[in-house]
Design a protein around this motif. Structure first.
Motif, PDB file in Angstrom:
ATOM      1  N   ASN A 179      -8.083  -7.608  10.069  1.00 55.17           N
ATOM      2  CA  ASN A 179      -6.756  -7.342  10.605  1.00 55.17           C
ATOM      3  C   ASN A 179      -5.714  -7.255   9.497  1.00 55.17           C
ATOM      4  N   ALA A 180      -5.821  -8.182   8.529  1.00 54.37           N
ATOM      5  CA  ALA A 180      -4.850  -8.187   7.436  1.00 54.37           C
ATOM      6  C   ALA A 180      -4.926  -6.883   6.646  1.00 54.37           C
ATOM      7  N   GLN A 181      -6.149  -6.402   6.390  1.00 52.92           N
ATOM      8  CA  GLN A 181      -6.261  -5.163   5.618  1.00 52.92           C
ATOM      9  C   GLN A 181      -5.859  -3.957   6.466  1.00 52.92           C
ATOM     10  N   LYS A 182      -6.133  -4.010   7.753  1.00 53.60           N
ATOM     11  CA  LYS A 182      -5.691  -2.921   8.630  1.00 53.60           C
ATOM     12  C   LYS A 182      -4.174  -2.862   8.630  1.00 53.60           C
ATOM     13  N   ALA A 183      -3.532  -4.042   8.599  1.00 51.20           N
ATOM     14  CA  ALA A 183      -2.074  -4.081   8.584  1.00 51.20           C
ATOM     15  C   ALA A 183      -1.541  -3.422   7.323  1.00 51.20           C
ATOM     16  N   ARG A 184      -2.351  -3.389   6.257  1.00 53.78           N
ATOM     17  CA  ARG A 184      -1.925  -2.699   5.043  1.00 53.78           C
ATOM     18  C   ARG A 184      -2.440  -1.261   5.036  1.00 53.78           C
ATOM     19  N   GLY A 185      -2.872  -0.795   6.185  1.00 56.07           N
ATOM     20  CA  GLY A 185      -3.229   0.615   6.309  1.00 56.07           C
ATOM     21  C   GLY A 185      -4.662   0.939   5.950  1.00 56.07           C
ATOM     22  N   ALA A 186      -5.532  -0.096   5.777  1.00 57.41           N
ATOM     23  CA  ALA A 186      -6.932   0.196   5.481  1.00 57.41           C
ATOM     24  C   ALA A 186      -7.536   0.976   6.642  1.00 57.41           C
ATOM     25  N   PRO A 202     -12.514  -4.183   0.436  1.00 65.38           N
ATOM     26  CA  PRO A 202     -11.365  -5.076   0.659  1.00 65.38           C
ATOM     27  C   PRO A 202     -11.646  -6.181   1.669  1.00 65.38           C
TER      28      PRO A 202
ATOM     29  N   ASN B  55       2.642  -3.873  15.554  1.00 67.46           N
ATOM     30  CA  ASN B  55       2.140  -2.874  14.603  1.00 67.46           C
ATOM     31  C   ASN B  55       0.811  -2.270  15.057  1.00 67.46           C
ATOM     32  N   PHE B  84       2.449   1.436   8.883  1.00 67.68           N
ATOM     33  CA  PHE B  84       3.284   1.616   7.696  1.00 67.68           C
ATOM     34  C   PHE B  84       4.753   1.408   8.031  1.00 67.68           C
ATOM     35  N   PHE B  90       0.342 -11.651   7.505  1.00 64.93           N
ATOM     36  CA  PHE B  90      -0.319 -12.691   8.280  1.00 64.93           C
ATOM     37  C   PHE B  90      -0.096 -14.076   7.686  1.00 64.93           C
ATOM     38  N   PHE B  98      -7.793  -8.883  -3.057  1.00 66.72           N
ATOM     39  CA  PHE B  98      -9.164  -8.532  -3.452  1.00 66.72           C
ATOM     40  C   PHE B  98      -9.250  -7.699  -4.721  1.00 66.72           C
ATOM     41  N   ASN B 112      -2.890   3.679   0.591  1.00 71.70           N
ATOM     42  CA  ASN B 112      -3.379   4.072   1.913  1.00 71.70           C
ATOM     43  C   ASN B 112      -2.417   5.012   2.618  1.00 71.70           C
ATOM     44  N   MET B 161       5.020  -1.127   1.088  1.00 74.82           N
ATOM     45  CA  MET B 161       4.891  -0.010   2.032  1.00 74.82           C
ATOM     46  C   MET B 161       6.257   0.370   2.589  1.00 74.82           C
TER      47      MET B 161
END
Lengths: 270, 289
Positions: A179-186, A202, B55, B84, B90, B98, B112, B161
């Motif tokens: 979820n955290a990476q999806k929130a950054r657009g992953a 990631p 979001n 975006f 979170f 990472f 992204n 972003m």
């Protein structure tokens, strides 16, 4: 997607099978598997199948759980079936181009499929009716004699217990990181195989980092509570055989005995 | 103009099974652009579920969400674009780091988005500046940094972003008081300079009172209050009845009032308390006046 994993899943209940001693259940399961693979004619195989159906019936595990546990091994089943069908030599049934199917091949394929299905369903029944902790406990006790040859029985079962204990935690953690990476657009859902594999980086790196961190913390917490392996360790829940274990053993031995008799006196079919 | 609007927003977990449970139900909100809003509520009151709808990480089981007047689930395939525009940080965001270097990690979001190299570079540097990361830290591995620094890197990763709405889920959990003030100060600064909408989920009433303009109170899967800070904290009794704490000064002033002291009702920060007390002392106010 992650919630579909049923391997090692426990299905809480109060049936006779749930109450049996884990050691007995492990031994009987092994006996059943050996029987499945030594059986040499349809009558014996029928006994094996009936025994399994009977066991599932008294365990009160919903029958749809059988299909659920079979799902992940379907490719293996298909693979072995096809191999047996095409490569066992015998009286030809179909002979076309490079494909040769013999009567014996077809028979072996069918028997093999039934054997694998029974094998998976049987071992799944063991994990469905036994909680992971009890299961490793039983394993540890069964392997105790191996300690004489300096086999790290306790350490091994502790590792298994910890691994099983952390499966849900890691699943939850994976969910959070995704979820955290999806929130950054992953983008985890689209693209080809390579792109999808790359999109996992990631998620995997933070997951590994946190798994190591957890392991470190757990080790420290165990040391703080004076854990030092097997030395002088006692148990809160002692395992005891009861009369029900005796009955279960008797029924299973009877079943195996029938198969042995059938194997000896009935014609060998496969 | 409201930047986020919800209509009858409802989310039920495990729908159709015996575990069915409504995490949020029938939420109708309009969040004005450019505000700094605090979200408070019990653990399990639905705060996290609510913000994950803003979001598009969760899809409502019923109801609609509009961002800038657009129904975000009209084209489910383009939901990534919503992320975006509404950035979500979170809880414990440092566990999502990472990349090899701090710079690359902050650049993950902008990359992204498909921005040009120069634009990514500009945004990363700007975001780093906002959260107070130094240049020599940018080429370090994020795993070498301290806890507070890691958290700032993670927050920068979302700020880079440049979302219209920035949502932070307990950004100060587990930090020492100094680190807490620092991060909240930087968020406030970002809000004031960029005029972006900020939603701050927090358990600390002091922080909410000090930094936000409006407060949204969640209770039992519903929005109980949504008003200016002053209005909300003047209803301290109701908030306490929900089992939530109010700022300590509010409590003190509440009991002073009960004892008959002529103190104002809307005191919720130490600064205001000081003013109010000074005024009374000048007037030579007495008890039971």
């Amino acid at each position: 997607m992650l919630k579909d994993i049923t391997i090692g899943q426990y299905f809480p209940g109060h049936s006779v099978l749930h109450r049996l001693d884990p050691r007995m259940k492990i031994l009987l399961t092994i006996g059943y598997i050996v029987m499945l693979f030594t059986v040499s004619n349809p009558l014996g195989l029928g006994v094996g199948i009936l025994f399994l159906i009977f066991a599932y019936a008294i365990s009160k595990i919903p029958p749809k759980m059988i299909t659920k546990s079979l799902k992940p091994v379907i490719p293996i089943i298909i693979f072995t079936t096809l191999l047996n069908m095409f490569f066992v030599k015998g009286d030809p049934l179909v002979d076309w181009w490079i494909f040769h199917i013999s009567r014996q091949g077809l028979l072996t394929a069918v028997v093999m499929t039934i054997r694998i299905i029974c094998l998976i369903a049987g071992t799944s029944l063991l994990t469905y009716t036994t909680s992971p902790i009890t299961l490793t406990d039983g394993l540890e006790r069964l392997m105790k004699p191996l300690k004489k040859i300096h086999f790290p029985v306790h350490e091994l079962s502790m590792m298994m217990t910890i691994a099983l204990r952390f499966i849900p935690t890691l699943i939850e953690e994976t969910d959070k990181i995704m979820n955290a990476q999806k929130a950054r657009g992953a983008d985890l859902e689209s693209g080809g195989v390579i792109q999808r594999a790359k999109a996992l980086v990631p998620i995997l790196i933070p997951l590994f980092v946190s798994a190591f961190r957890r392991a470190d913390e757990l080790a420290l917490a165990m040391e703080c509570r004076c854990y030092r392996g097997d030395v002088g360790r006692t148990r809160m829940k002692q395992l005891h055989y009861s009369w029900q274990d005796g009955v279960a053993a008797a029924v299973t031995v009877l079943c195996i005995g029938m198969v042995v008799v059938v194997n000896i006196f009935a014609p060998v079919v496969f | 103009m409201s930047v986020i609007k919800t209509e009858h927003l409802t989310h039920t977990y495990s729908q159709g099974t015996s575990y069915e449970r409504a995490a949020i139900s029938d939420i109708n909100l309009e969040i004005e652009a450019g505000k700094m809003i605090g979200i408070i509520g019990h653990t399990g009151s639905g705060k996290s579920t609510l913000i994950q709808h803003f979001n598009g990480l969760l899809r409502p089981t019923e109801g609609k969400i509009y961002v800038d007047g657009e129904d975000i689930w009209e084209k489910p395939k383009e939901i990534r674009k919503v992320r975006f525009r509404v950035g979500l940080v979170f809880q414990y965001p440092e566990y999502q780091l990472f990349e090899d270097t701090v710079y690359q990690d902050i650049a993950f979001g902008p990359k992204n988005m498909g921005l040009s190299e120069e634009e990514i570079d500009r945004r990363v540097k700007e975001a780093a500046l906002f959260v107070g990361l130094k240049d020599d830290q940018m080429e370090k591995s994020p795993f070498e940094l301290s806890g507070g620094q890691k958290r700032r890197v993670a927050i920068a990763g979302v700020i880079a972003m440049s979302p219209e709405v920035l949502i932070l889920d307990e950004p100060t959990a587990g930090l020492d008081p100094k680190g807490r003030d620092r991060i909240l100060g930087q968020i406030l600064e970002y809000h004031q300079e960029q005029k972006k909408t900020i939603l701050l989920v927090s358990h600390s009433m002091e922080d909410v009172a000090k930094y936000t303009e409006q407060v949204l109170v969640m209770n039992h899967s519903r929005v109980d209050m949504f008003d200016d800070v002053e209005q909300v904290f003047s209803r301290s009794k109701e908030i306490e009845a929900m089992g939530l704490a109010v700022p300590q000064v509010s409590r003190v002033f509440l009991s002073l009032r009960e004892k008959g002291w002529p103190v104002p009702q809307n005191v919720y920060t130490v600064e205001r308390a000081k003013e109010a007390l000074e005024r009374i002392m000048q007037q030579g106010g007495k008890a039971h006046a």
